[in-house]
Design an enzyme around this catalytic site. Structure first.
Site, PDB file in Angstrom:
ATOM      1  N   LYS A 172      26.305  50.410 -70.220  1.00 57.71           N
ATOM      2  CA  LYS A 172      26.753  51.786 -69.933  1.00 57.71           C
ATOM      3  C   LYS A 172      26.138  52.763 -70.931  1.00 57.71           C
ATOM      4  CE  LYS A 172      31.119  50.779 -70.393  1.00 57.71           C
ATOM      5  NZ  LYS A 172      31.038  49.330 -70.668  1.00 57.71           N
ATOM      6  N   GLU A 198      34.185  55.372 -78.982  1.00 64.66           N
ATOM      7  CA  GLU A 198      33.142  54.352 -79.037  1.00 64.66           C
ATOM      8  C   GLU A 198      32.789  54.064 -80.487  1.00 64.66           C
ATOM      9  OE1 GLU A 198      31.295  52.619 -76.078  1.00 64.66           O
ATOM     10  OE2 GLU A 198      33.433  52.931 -75.883  1.00 64.66           O
ATOM     11  N   ARG A 199      31.718  53.288 -80.699  1.00 62.07           N
ATOM     12  CA  ARG A 199      31.368  52.886 -82.057  1.00 62.07           C
ATOM     13  C   ARG A 199      30.758  54.073 -82.815  1.00 62.07           C
ATOM     14  NH1 ARG A 199      29.391  49.608 -78.349  1.00 62.07           N
ATOM     15  NH2 ARG A 199      30.280  47.523 -78.094  1.00 62.07           N
TER      16      ARG A 199
HETATM   17  N1  LIG Z   1      18.220  49.056 -69.904  1.00 61.63           N
HETATM   18  C1  LIG Z   1      18.310  48.042 -70.762  1.00 61.63           C
HETATM   19  N2  LIG Z   1      17.202  47.344 -71.104  1.00 61.63           N
HETATM   20  C2  LIG Z   1      17.281  46.309 -71.947  1.00 61.63           C
HETATM   21  N3  LIG Z   1      18.428  45.866 -72.521  1.00 61.63           N
HETATM   22  C3  LIG Z   1      19.581  46.531 -72.214  1.00 61.63           C
HETATM   23  C4  LIG Z   1      19.586  47.647 -71.325  1.00 61.63           C
HETATM   24  N4  LIG Z   1      20.868  48.098 -71.214  1.00 61.63           N
HETATM   25  C5  LIG Z   1      21.626  47.291 -71.994  1.00 61.63           C
HETATM   26  N5  LIG Z   1      20.863  46.367 -72.595  1.00 61.63           N
HETATM   27  C6  LIG Z   1      21.330  45.302 -73.501  1.00 61.63           C
HETATM   28  O1  LIG Z   1      22.764  45.224 -73.378  1.00 61.63           O
HETATM   29  C7  LIG Z   1      23.384  45.508 -74.650  1.00 61.63           C
HETATM   30  C8  LIG Z   1      24.673  46.304 -74.434  1.00 61.63           C
HETATM   31  O2  LIG Z   1      24.321  47.572 -73.902  1.00 61.63           O
HETATM   32  P1  LIG Z   1      25.393  48.775 -74.043  1.00 61.63           P
HETATM   33  O3  LIG Z   1      25.845  48.917 -75.456  1.00 61.63           O
HETATM   34  O4  LIG Z   1      24.837  49.954 -73.346  1.00 61.63           O
HETATM   35  O5  LIG Z   1      26.604  48.176 -73.195  1.00 61.63           O
HETATM   36  P2  LIG Z   1      28.001  48.915 -72.938  1.00 61.63           P
HETATM   37  O6  LIG Z   1      28.372  48.652 -71.546  1.00 61.63           O
HETATM   38  O7  LIG Z   1      27.964  50.315 -73.417  1.00 61.63           O
HETATM   39  O8  LIG Z   1      28.921  48.039 -73.919  1.00 61.63           O
HETATM   40  P3  LIG Z   1      30.271  48.581 -74.593  1.00 61.63           P
HETATM   41  O9  LIG Z   1      31.242  48.861 -73.491  1.00 61.63           O
HETATM   42  O10 LIG Z   1      30.669  47.409 -75.446  1.00 61.63           O
HETATM   43  O11 LIG Z   1      29.886  49.802 -75.387  1.00 61.63           O
HETATM   44  C9  LIG Z   1      22.333  46.327 -75.394  1.00 61.63           C
HETATM   45  O12 LIG Z   1      22.511  46.199 -76.803  1.00 61.63           O
HETATM   46  C10 LIG Z   1      21.035  45.684 -74.942  1.00 61.63           C
HETATM   47  O13 LIG Z   1      20.783  44.485 -75.670  1.00 61.63           O
END
Ligand SMILES: Nc1ncnc2c1ncn2[C@@H]1O[C@H](COP(=O)(O)OP(=O)(O)OP(=O)(O)O)[C@@H](O)[C@H]1O
Length: 486
Positions: A172, A198-199
């Site tokens: 996300k 968030e962080r």
């Molecule tokens: N478009 C992308 N290309 C490559 N790797 C990705 C991509 N999107 C996410 N990732 C991988 O997934 C990991 C988590 O992504 P992200 O922090 O956006 O997740 P999130 O859904 O925001 O998690 P949270 O809810 O814990 O914040 C990233 O650190 C990366 O390693």
């Protein structure tokens, strides 16, 4: 921490003084003289040692002399019998050009180690009503993000609201950051990025990213991260809204409002509801869940001459999309972008679930017949692939009928074509980001659906931009294979 008595109000009207009688984490009870009860949602100030005052927000009247308030900052060090000043109005935060390029907290204090804001900076109350219905401007102008799967299946509206739903770690935040890059570059307006629960690391990464790319010159960052008390996480969306409304209403500017993660706003409200002594509702959420979400979402709207385009991330607890908070937020959205853990696990980024994601704008009257037809055929192919997964796992593709084999061949290539390298992930993938026009996205999907890539290697279509790029990758692979064979 020494807490001197509150300095008397500077204005000529004597603001009533109260006295703290109870402190329970973020909830503070204050007693005033009879007949001086501050209004609900008005702000109270506790003068700290010469620093910025501690802000409390009134949330209930317990009796004719006592109010129960929520602290918007940490209450550590606060004690009973400390004097409190009623401001007589809602919290007012700084707005306007002075906050552009700055990182602020929920009360509008800069937290970017930069200079203090000018004393005469304009301010706006964090509580206000949404624009009158007749002044709202429901736009259907498509907002091209350059992200293939979004522009194809969940088109975003200029002035609309989109939300990204997904559990932990599905991408996300990364997708939101990419949209900031994609939009800030071609968006003639102001971006307001709101970090909610968030962080803190992500906040600092965002600030340094924006400083590095120069986007910061057109952006305001407002943060109430997960290390902050629940009052800060609960009110920081309103702070961002007050800033966005000022630019929309006073300066008639387009605003791109990004919130990561609006679910944490609901979570903070739930924490406070328990501390305020209210009975919990379904799944333990606050009974005022729908009201609180509506109060925020209904203010995110466009008026004639100035659009507010909102993109919000929504954490889905335990990947349960029937969660009351997730469904309450989803009802306000024009575009719902659902991120899939299965696709993320297979490395298909952005892990947008083509079958669960939707947009009210995917309509022939808005995007045209051709776009809708391609989107529909892509969805049908991917749905068929999903329905055949078990058969393929058990018997293999060769056991399928010829029609299904052709559908599976094209669906697997579409799945890979809809993956895309991002600018924001270059640092850890080593692959340059790609922004693809809607026309190239539609042309690429059309070619795959028509079978032009049936004899290509699936890997040629993975993590590329346009179909031409995939074609070059395929030709290079064939040349390498021919060279190896000699
Ligand atoms: N478009 C992308 N290309 C490559 N790797 C990705 C991509 N999107 C996410 N990732 C991988 O997934 C990991 C988590 O992504 P992200 O922090 O956006 O997740 P999130 O859904 O925001 O998690 P949270 O809810 O814990 O914040 C990233 O650190 C990366 O390693």
């Amino acid at each position: 921490m020494n807490l001197p008595a509150v300095t008397p109000a500077k204005s000529d009207t004597v603001s009533p003084l109260g006295e703290i009688i109870a402190v329970r984490e973020a909830v503070v009870d204050v007693r005033f003289a009879a007949g001086h009860l501050p209004e609900i949602n008005s702000a109270l100030e506790v003068a700290w040692d010469g620093g910025a005052p501690l802000i409390l927000e009134v949330h209930s009247h317990l009796d004719p002399r006592t109010v129960r308030a929520v602290a918007l900052m940490s209450t550590s060090g606060l004690a009973r019998h400390v004097m409190v000043r009623a401001t007589g109005e809602a919290l007012r935060v700084p707005v306007g050009e002075a906050v552009v390029g700055r990182m602020l907290d929920v009360t509008g204090i800069p937290r970017d180690n930069g200079p203090a804001l000018p004393a005469d900076v304009p301010r706006r109350a964090i509580h206000s009503d949404p624009p009158a219905m007749q002044t709202e401007n429901a736009s259907t102008d498509i907002f091209e993000t350059g992200v293939k799967v979004l522009d194809l299946l969940t088109p975003l509206a200029h002035g609309g609201k989109a939300a990204m739903f997904g559990g932990a770690g599905v991408g996300k935040t990364v997708l939101t950051m990419e949209l900031i890059h994609a939009m800030a570059a071609k968006y003639q307006g102001l971006s307001i990025f709101t970090g909610v629960g968030e962080r803190s690391r992500e906040g600092h990464e965002m600030l340094s990213d924006m400083n590095g790319s120069g986007v910061i010159r057109h952006a305001v960052l407002v943060y109430g991260q997960m290390n902050e008390p629940p009052g800060a996480r609960w009110r920081v969306p309103l702070t961002a809204l007050a800033i966005a409304e000022y630019f929309r209403d006073e300066q008639h500017k387009n605003v791109l409002l990004l919130m990561d993660n609006i679910y944490r706003f609901v979570q903070a409200g739930s924490e406070l509801s328990s501390l305020l002594g209210r009975l919990p509702s379904r799944v333990g959420y606050q009974s005022t869940l729908a009201t609180e979400v509506g109060a925020v979402e209904e203010r995110i709207t466009s008026v004639a001459g100035a659009a507010v385009t909102a993109i919000q991330t929504v954490y889905v607890p335990a990947d349960d999309f029937t969660d009351p908070a997730v469904t309450a937020i989803a009802t306000h959205m024009d575009s719902q972008i659902v991120l899939s853990r299965d696709l993320a696990a297979q490395g298909f980024y952005p892990a947008v679930d083509p079958l669960a994601s939707s947009s009210v704008l995917l309509d022939p009257l808005v995007v045209g017949e051709a776009h809708c037809e391609i989107a529909e055929q892509v969805r049908e192919a991917l749905a068929r692939l999903k329905s055949l997964q078990d058969v393929i796992a058990l018997l293999g593709v060769e056991e399928l009928g010829s029609d299904d084999r052709r559908t599976v061949t094209r669906a697997r290539r579409l799945q890979r074509f809809l993956s895309q390298p991002f600018t924001v992930t270059e640092k850890f993938t080593g692959q340059p980001g790609r922004s693809v026009s809607l026309a190239d996205t539609l042309a690429g999907c059309r070619a795959i659906l028509d079978g032009e890539t049936d004899d290509w290697a699936e890997s040629s279509l993975y993590m590329v931009g346009t179909l031409d790029e995939a074609r070059q990758k395929e030709q290079a692979a064939r040349k390498a294979a021919a060279g190896a064979a000699v």
